[in-house]
Design a protein around this motif. Structure first.
Motif, PDB file in Angstrom:
ATOM      1  N   GLU A 230       0.832  -1.212   0.000  1.00  0.00           N
ATOM      2  CA  GLU A 230       0.000   0.000   0.000  1.00  0.00           C
ATOM      3  C   GLU A 230       0.864   1.258   0.000  1.00  0.00           C
ATOM      4  OE1 GLU A 230      -4.063  -1.217   2.326  1.00  0.00           O
ATOM      5  OE2 GLU A 230      -2.203  -1.198   3.506  1.00  0.00           O
TER       6      GLU A 230
ATOM      7  N   TYR B  93       1.083   4.054  -3.003  1.00  0.00           N
ATOM      8  CA  TYR B  93       0.897   5.479  -2.720  1.00  0.00           C
ATOM      9  C   TYR B  93       2.091   6.277  -3.244  1.00  0.00           C
ATOM     10  CZ  TYR B  93       0.290   9.797  -0.060  1.00  0.00           C
ATOM     11  OH  TYR B  93       0.165  11.109   0.303  1.00  0.00           O
TER      12      TYR B  93
ATOM     13  N   ARG C 222       1.910   6.566  -7.016  1.00  0.00           N
ATOM     14  CA  ARG C 222       0.927   7.579  -7.442  1.00  0.00           C
ATOM     15  C   ARG C 222       1.494   8.982  -7.298  1.00  0.00           C
ATOM     16  NH1 ARG C 222      -2.665   4.332  -4.716  1.00  0.00           N
ATOM     17  NH2 ARG C 222      -2.792   5.765  -2.955  1.00  0.00           N
TER      18      ARG C 222
END
Length: 77
Positions: free
Chosen positions: A20, A24, A27
């Motif tokens: 995760e 992140y 992105r």
């Protein structure tokens, strides 16, 4: 995958899995880019947030990504 505590830009301390946090950071690196062709010693800003380049989001994401690949979760505080 096991969760662990990490410091994520814009969120502070989070209990996310390494995948995760990696997603992140990816992105942020995709979205936070210079508003024009970046050249050292020339002023530029981030297209996404408008802060001076390199912006804090891109800096954090780059530092996180530099720690990859990981074979086991570890805390990055």
């Amino acid at each position: 995958m096991a969760r662990f505590t990490a410091r994520a830009h814009g969120y502070g301390l989070v209990d996310w899995s390494p995948a995760e946090v990696d997603a992140y950071a990816s992105r942020l690196l995709r979205d936070h880019v210079p508003s024009r062709r970046w050249m050292p010693h020339r002023s530029s800003s981030c297209r996404e947030c408008g802060e001076s380049w390199p912006c804090p989001a891109a800096t954090w994401a780059g530092q996180w990504s530099d720690g990859m690949p990981r074979t086991e979760p570890h805390s990055r505080l």
